[in-house]
Scaffold this active site. Structure first.
Site, PDB file in Angstrom:
ATOM      1  N   TYR A  19       0.843  -1.205   0.000  1.00 47.37           N
ATOM      2  CA  TYR A  19       0.000   0.000   0.000  1.00 47.37           C
ATOM      3  C   TYR A  19       0.873   1.249   0.000  1.00 47.37           C
ATOM      4  O   TYR A  19       1.754   1.412   0.849  1.00 47.37           O
ATOM      5  CB  TYR A  19      -0.923   0.007   1.222  1.00 47.37           C
ATOM      6  CG  TYR A  19      -2.131   0.903   1.068  1.00 47.37           C
ATOM      7  CD1 TYR A  19      -3.315   0.423   0.521  1.00 47.37           C
ATOM      8  CD2 TYR A  19      -2.098   2.236   1.471  1.00 47.37           C
ATOM      9  CE1 TYR A  19      -4.437   1.229   0.383  1.00 47.37           C
ATOM     10  CE2 TYR A  19      -3.208   3.053   1.336  1.00 47.37           C
ATOM     11  CZ  TYR A  19      -4.380   2.543   0.792  1.00 47.37           C
ATOM     12  OH  TYR A  19      -5.489   3.347   0.655  1.00 47.37           O
ATOM     13  N   TYR A  75      -5.714   5.547  -7.479  1.00 48.34           N
ATOM     14  CA  TYR A  75      -5.953   5.394  -6.051  1.00 48.34           C
ATOM     15  C   TYR A  75      -7.415   5.023  -5.869  1.00 48.34           C
ATOM     16  O   TYR A  75      -8.295   5.873  -5.871  1.00 48.34           O
ATOM     17  CB  TYR A  75      -5.624   6.696  -5.331  1.00 48.34           C
ATOM     18  CG  TYR A  75      -5.898   6.686  -3.845  1.00 48.34           C
ATOM     19  CD1 TYR A  75      -5.036   6.046  -2.962  1.00 48.34           C
ATOM     20  CD2 TYR A  75      -7.019   7.317  -3.320  1.00 48.34           C
ATOM     21  CE1 TYR A  75      -5.281   6.039  -1.596  1.00 48.34           C
ATOM     22  CE2 TYR A  75      -7.273   7.315  -1.947  1.00 48.34           C
ATOM     23  CZ  TYR A  75      -6.398   6.673  -1.102  1.00 48.34           C
ATOM     24  OH  TYR A  75      -6.638   6.675   0.258  1.00 48.34           O
TER      25      TYR A  75
END
Lengths: 392, 468
Positions: free
Chosen positions: A295, A345
């Site tokens: 991440y 994103y």
């Protein structure tokens, strides 16, 4: 404690909208498109779906998505809290639902116009004061101007640099890796636009020590995953990406992106908790992972994640990165879709979809001989992680 | 009136002002010899605790062998005191000041002061100063107003006629209300700024905010086991007690981590914005702002001290500034110091008491340094610090770092943004040269005192340090 749903479930379908900066459509419209695409990918009629799991941050209620998909009955529906920390959590909950029999086919989705409607990067500056504990927690940071996710992460980054000698160039190397993979991914926003470390160092400060190119994008788009049992997945269209394990974690003295009060703030203990659960329940270890989706809302926290999962020792992620191990031919190529800095994103869910493609062998940046893929979720928040494996 | 001067008239006026350039005035003998009470008053006001100035016993074994006056007091001794100013027609400098006053240039600020010390002054020394008019500038537009710079040089001799020091001095005489920043909109931007995000609070956390409003940094403490906790909770994680009280923290801490925020810009804040994670000496951490410090001066581990910034009628926030480092009781040796060494930061909160007491201690009775009404009338926003104090505080800062036996050879300062009350000036400095001169080991320190408007004082100082 053991996760008895290890290897029981699989991701059988993935679907996404184009990732844009101004979709011109509602997030609901995109949520529906992504969910239909995931069902189509799996070869499952959408009305067979009877479970839905999304983020508590999601603004498109599952009942409306279900109505649009023509789903008549849902026997499991739930939400996972804490923003991007939910990315693998929604899959973990879907696993639990199909393992328990609460549902057969579960859609996990996330959809927003996060660039053209509500910009996440702006943070909580307009959040009104209130007396509930959720508001009071912001009183320890917002009055001082610490109001954005970038600033919350930057506080960890400065301390990490101080203790371990990492530099902003080490953060930049993560960005360069992401953008190199994005450059060869036609679905990525930054397709054919790689950057150099010099570009990174020349990009403007957002919150020191974070520069613009340390920060992920804001995206309009949607991503959906279809989870079912590994057994049922065999009857569907695609090679199942077996969920070796999926876990969530909250560690001691956890605060939302501001766990600054622990004895040590250079690690991510909640991610370490996820790592322990995953390795213990799957029987796998760092050596068994060929590629990972780490991440990357902000580059600095990629470093301690590598340490929490045992790819290198504590404080040595900078050396691991300097040695090129995250790159295409490295020990652990990461974020082969371009990550959230390079591709899009979608709160981590697009990264899990890339993990599925690596298992199927269909990534545009396919890594050789992939057996197991690690994916992690938002850092500094209560978080989650999962490992995808080849079907036996 | 002078607004309407033609170029030719201006030229004639400057020529008149410059008529006496190069000539010297009547020698002025100090009203009192160098004496302990005035030194003590100076040291108290400047918070200069160097024992060589006030403690005969320590001074007797120091480099001067007896009590010495703080060198920065050089021009305090011959200040005229609180008596009406008599315009001495034979004094070229005061003649120029009178002409400028008459032409409307009634505002006055000192801009440069350069002391050279041939020796330290001892109790009983009786100074005489002779002022030479060195230069009068053309009319200049400055931030404060339109005016002329007047430069003088004063030579100081003792009662035996020995040359003990000199001072190069420059002031600006300006017309109030003609500054670049003058105008009705001045200052409005700050009042239109939206307040900071208001802290969300409830019964569990009110004690903290009530404390900050009262000037206390309150940290939650378990009444059973004594454990401290921040942010506060409802139950002690160590012993399980729900009986929670608080302790008042000392306000001392160190910087554990920090960020400098640039984007996005929230209108309530100034950017770049220093945000720190401070570890209190009591052991808990809190997020806060680091004020009175440039972003580049932030370092993990730096000592900090709390103050309380009022942001709303009923809200104050505990914020931190660099802590004043204790005076060095031993003296650095020449070999211990290297070019590039940085001096610790030192905050100087600019209270009205500091500004007034130091002006009086330096015998500077100019009304702009103690009388707000007169300061406003003369075009200032408020009373402001006098230049002798800027010298005195700079000297204290350097001496507190170098140690009591460091000997000042000179002190050169230049002033910028005025030091108004309720601001804070943070001193910083570094060693910029080392050399041997006339058998002495000299270290040059460059320093700066910065307030919220910019640099108030920049300067250099040459110090003789012991070899061993």
């Amino acid at each position: 404690m053991t996760l008895n749903y290890a290897y029981h479930s699989a991701i059988a379908g993935i679907g996404a909208t184009p990732f844009t900066k101004d979709s011109g459509r509602t997030p609901m419209d995109q949520a529906v498109e992504a969910c239909l695409a995931a069902c189509e990918d799996a070869g499952l009629p959408p009305e067979k779906v009877n479970g839905m799991v999304t983020y508590s941050a999601e603004q498109n209620p599952e009942i409306e998505v279900a109505r649009n998909l023509g789903i008549e009955e849902l026997t499991h529906f739930s939400m996972v809290h804490h923003g991007g920390g939910a990315a693998c959590g929604v899959v973990a909950v879907a696993c639990q639902a199909v393992y328990s029999g609460a549902a057969d086919y579960v859609l996990c989705y996330r959809a927003f116009n996060e660039r053209s409607w509500h910009r996440f990067g702006a943070g909580v500056q307009d959040r009104p004061a209130g007396a509930e504990a959720s508001e009071v927690s912001f009183s320890w940071s917002s009055p001082f101007g610490l109001v954005t996710p970038a600033s919350w992460v930057a506080m960890f980054a400065t301390r990490y640099m101080h203790e371990y000698g990492a530099t902003t160039e080490d953060f930049g190397r993560v960005s360069v890796v992401d953008r190199a993979f994005a450059a060869t991914n036609p679905y990525a926003h930054f397709f054919q636009r790689p950057i150099t470390l010099e570009d990174h160092q020349n990009s403007r400060w957002i919150v020191e020590p974070l520069r613009l190119l340390d920060c992920c994008q804001e995206t309009d788009g949607a991503q959906a995953l279809l989870v079912t049992t590994a057994e049922r997945a065999k009857d569907l269209k695609q090679t199942p990406a077996v969920i070796a394990s999926a876990a969530q974690g909250v560690a001691e003295d956890q605060h939302m992106m501001r766990s600054y009060y622990r004895d040590n703030i250079t690690g991510i203990p909640e991610m370490g908790l996820c790592a322990r659960q995953l390795y213990q329940s799957s029987g796998l270890s760092a050596e068994d992972i060929q590629t990972a989706i780490i991440y990357d809302h902000f580059t600095p926290l990629v470093l301690p994640q590598l340490e929490e999962f045992g790819f290198c020792d504590r404080g040595e992620a900078k050396d691991f990165i300097r040695d090129g191990h995250l790159e295409r031919d490295g020990r652990l190529p990461i974020n082969t879709n371009g990550g959230q800095l390079g591709e899009a994103y979608i709160h981590g869910l697009n990264g899990i979809a890339e993990g599925v493609r690596q298992i199927r062998g269909t990534s545009v940046n396919q890594i050789d001989n992939v057996e197991n893929v690690l994916a992690t979720a938002g850092t500094a928040v209560p978080t989650s992680a999962l490992i995808l494996s080849q079907p036996s | 009136m002078s607004d309407e001067m033609t170029d030719a008239q201006k030229e004639a006026f400057v020529a008149k002002l410059r008529r006496e350039v190069g000539s010297t005035g009547t020698p002025t003998t100090a009203r009192d010899p160098v004496n302990q009470p005035m030194i003590r008053h100076w040291c108290d006001a400047m918070e200069d605790a160097n024992p060589l100035y006030t403690d005969p016993e320590t001074a007797s074994s120091g480099p001067h062998g007896e009590i010495a006056a703080p060198p920065a007091m050089l021009n305090a001794w011959t200040m005229i005191g609180l008596v009406p100013r008599v315009n001495d027609p034979k004094d070229p400098a005061s003649g120029v000041y009178a002409m400028l006053d008459e032409a409307g240039y009634v505002g006055v600020v000192a801009t440069n002061s350069e002391h050279v010390y041939h020796r330290y002054l001892k109790l009983g020394d009786h100074l005489t100063g002779v002022v030479k008019l060195v230069d009068v500038s053309e009319e200049k537009q400055t931030a404060l107003g339109i005016g002329h710079f007047v430069t003088t040089e004063t030579e100081y001799h003792d009662q035996h006629g020995d040359h003990v020091g000199s001072m190069f001095f420059r002031i600006l005489k300006f017309r109030p209300g003609t500054g670049r920043t003058a105008g009705p909109s001045d200052g409005d931007t700050a009042s239109e700024r939206p307040p900071r995000p208001r802290p969300s609070r409830n019964q569990d956390t009110d004690f903290f905010w009530q404390g900050s409003r009262a000037g206390e940094l309150r940290i939650q403490q378990c009444l059973n086991c004594g454990r401290l906790q921040h942010p506060p909770g409802n139950r002690c994680p160590a012993c399980g007690s729900t009986e929670m009280g608080y302790t008042v923290a000392s306000g001392k801490g160190t910087l554990y981590s920090f960020v400098v925020s640039h984007h996005p810009r929230v209108p309530s804040f100034d950017y770049p914005l220093n945000i720190g994670l401070v570890e209190l000496e009591e052991g808990v951490r809190l997020v806060t702002n680091i004020t009175d410090c440039d972003p580049g001066q932030l370092k993990v581990g730096m000592p900090l001290e709390a103050w309380h910034m009022q942001t709303h009628d009923d809200v104050s926030l505990p914020v931190f500034r660099p802590a004043r480092v204790p005076r060095n009781p031993t003296t650095l040796t020449f070999d211990e110091v290297s070019v590039g060494d940085e001096l610790p930061l030192c905050p100087i909160p600019l209270t009205p008491t500091l500004i007034v007491s130091t002006a009086i201690a330096s015998r500077d009775y100019q009304d702009v340094h103690h009388d707000r009404d007169m300061a406003l009338k003369k075009g200032s926003e408020d009373i402001f610090m006098n230049i002798l104090t800027s010298s005195g505080l700079s000297a204290r800062y350097i001496s507190d770092w170098a140690g009591p036996d460091a000997v000042f050879k000179n002190l050169k300062i230049r002033l910028g943004a005025p030091n108004y009350p309720y601001d804070c000036m943070t001193m910083s400095g570094s060693v910029t040269a080392k050399r041997e001169a006339d058998g002495e080991d000299i270290v040059e320190v460059s320093f700066r005192g910065q307030n919220s408007r910019g640099p108030h004082v920049t300067g250099t100082i040459d110090l003789a340090l012991p070899r061993q």
